[in-house]
Design a protein around this motif. Structure first.
Motif, PDB file in Angstrom:
ATOM      1  N   TYR A 261       0.753  -1.215   0.129  1.00  0.00           N
ATOM      2  CA  TYR A 261      -0.225  -0.115  -0.456  1.00  0.00           C
ATOM      3  C   TYR A 261       0.656   1.302  -0.558  1.00  0.00           C
ATOM      4  N   ALA A 262       0.932   1.556  -0.806  1.00  0.00           N
ATOM      5  CA  ALA A 262       1.332   3.927  -0.945  1.00  0.00           C
ATOM      6  C   ALA A 262       1.095   4.014  -0.874  1.00  0.00           C
ATOM      7  N   LYS A 263       1.839   5.570  -1.198  1.00  0.00           N
ATOM      8  CA  LYS A 263       0.521   6.962  -1.312  1.00  0.00           C
ATOM      9  C   LYS A 263       1.370   7.627  -1.922  1.00  0.00           C
ATOM     10  N   ILE A 264       0.600   7.632  -3.183  1.00  0.00           N
ATOM     11  CA  ILE A 264       1.141   8.233  -4.672  1.00  0.00           C
ATOM     12  C   ILE A 264       1.735   9.698  -4.893  1.00  0.00           C
ATOM     13  N   THR A 265       0.401  10.598  -4.416  1.00  0.00           N
ATOM     14  CA  THR A 265       1.113  12.488  -4.709  1.00  0.00           C
ATOM     15  C   THR A 265       1.051  12.720  -3.626  1.00  0.00           C
ATOM     16  N   ASP A 266       0.846  14.088  -3.334  1.00  0.00           N
ATOM     17  CA  ASP A 266       1.146  14.716  -2.461  1.00  0.00           C
ATOM     18  C   ASP A 266      -0.344  15.185  -1.972  1.00  0.00           C
ATOM     19  N   SER A 267      -1.267  14.827  -1.964  1.00  0.00           N
ATOM     20  CA  SER A 267      -2.488  15.153  -1.467  1.00  0.00           C
ATOM     21  C   SER A 267      -2.682  14.573  -0.321  1.00  0.00           C
ATOM     22  N   PRO A 268      -3.180  15.539   0.914  1.00  0.00           N
ATOM     23  CA  PRO A 268      -3.284  15.058   1.782  1.00  0.00           C
ATOM     24  C   PRO A 268      -4.188  13.694   2.791  1.00  0.00           C
ATOM     25  N   MET A 269      -3.821  13.216   3.547  1.00  0.00           N
ATOM     26  CA  MET A 269      -4.539  12.269   4.100  1.00  0.00           C
ATOM     27  C   MET A 269      -3.896  12.525   5.088  1.00  0.00           C
ATOM     28  N   LYS A 270      -5.118  12.018   6.773  1.00  0.00           N
ATOM     29  CA  LYS A 270      -5.455  11.880   8.277  1.00  0.00           C
ATOM     30  C   LYS A 270      -5.497  10.385   8.108  1.00  0.00           C
ATOM     31  N   GLY A 271      -4.985   9.895   9.687  1.00  0.00           N
ATOM     32  CA  GLY A 271      -5.727   8.331   9.881  1.00  0.00           C
ATOM     33  C   GLY A 271      -4.932   7.241   9.502  1.00  0.00           C
TER      34      GLY A 271
END
Length: 286
Positions: A261-271
């Motif tokens: 599971y990756a995070k691919i862009t700079d869009s914010p996330m919480k939790g």
């Protein structure tokens, strides 16, 4: 004499009928047998079995998270009979020791994640790979979970055998994506298909051999790829959804499985984001 001739005729006809029955068995029944799948690997995730999986820590695709080992921060938790692969926002940036294939270190990040591979544990030539999985969300910006297979001679970390010296995506290091969701695209949507090698290190065509499929991401489904003759056949819940015609012969090498599971862009996330995996299996044609 007539009685003897009658016996000989009956015997001759019996031989003919027997041969005909034998030929029938070698036809449709033999074909049926070739469609029977035998399981040679199954992980129900009652525990995290290190005979099947290892953490894979690498920086690729300019991803924003850091892959951490040993279930640090709960990023690859096994509980209640399933594996949870996660991306977690820990609230503050920390150093990351993940390196790309050229030795460049990833920058500090507040995002940590899990990535596991069956490399040098469970590797198979062709057959059928299936995972039953679901996501905790139908789609959010920057989400990038994946279930895929990679050639066992891949030269990316971890390199543990002398023959792991072939660069992606050449033969020996080929890639097939069974399930991949990019959160900046549509909700309830994933892509599936092979990566076309352009016969040069680090040069692959990501799009011409794959397609997008609608599905309910937050419900369990079985996602699979199988070799059917020279074709690669992709299925959801055992229903064919896509086919790479003639591409199967381009993957003669043993392949291992990856769940990440990756995070691919700079869009914010919480939790946290979660991919929950009920089981993974490989089968071969009996």
């Amino acid at each position: 004499m007539k009685h003897i001739l009658t016996i000989l005729v009956i015997a001759f006809l019996s031989v003919i009928i027997s041969c005909a029955d034998s030929n029938k068995k070698k036809g449709p029944l033999a074909s049926l047998a070739s469609d029977v799948w035998e399981v040679d690997f199954l992980d129900n995730f009652d525990t995290f079995d290190t005979d099947n999986w290892q953490d894979q820590r690498i920086w690729v695709n300019n991803e924003k998270q850091c892959y951490v080992p040993d279930n640090e921060f709960g990023t690859r938790e096994v509980s209640d009979g399933s594996l949870k692969i996660k991306v977690i926002n820990i609230g503050e940036k920390r150093s990351c020791d993940n390196l790309d294939k050229h030795g460049v270190q990833q920058s500090d990040t507040e995002y940590v994640a899990g990535r596991i591979a069956s490399k040098n544990r469970k590797e198979f030539v062709k057959g059928k790979w299936t995972a039953r999985l679901k996501l905790s969300s139908n789609g959010e910006a920057s989400m990038f979970p994946a279930w895929w297979i990679l050639g066992a001679q891949n030269n990316e970390s971890p390199v543990q055998e002398p023959d792991e010296n072939i660069c992606w995506p050449l033969t020996g290091s080929g890639e097939i994506d069974i399930f991949e969701h990019h959160g900046d695209g549509d909700d309830n949507h994933f892509t599936t298909g092979a990566i076309k090698s352009l016969d040069t290190c680090d040069k692959g065509d990501w799009w011409s051999l794959r397609t997008g499929i609608k599905t309910s991401l937050n419900e369990y489904h079985e996602y699979s790829v199988e070799w059917q003759g020279s074709d690669l056949v992709y299925r959801v819940d055992d229903k064919e959804v896509y086919r790479n015609v003639g591409e199967g012969d381009k993957y003669p090498e043993p392949m291992f499985a990856i769940l990440n599971y990756a995070k691919i862009t700079d869009s914010p996330m919480k939790g946290e984001w979660v991919m929950e995996v009920d089981w993974v299996k490989h089968q071969y044609r009996k």
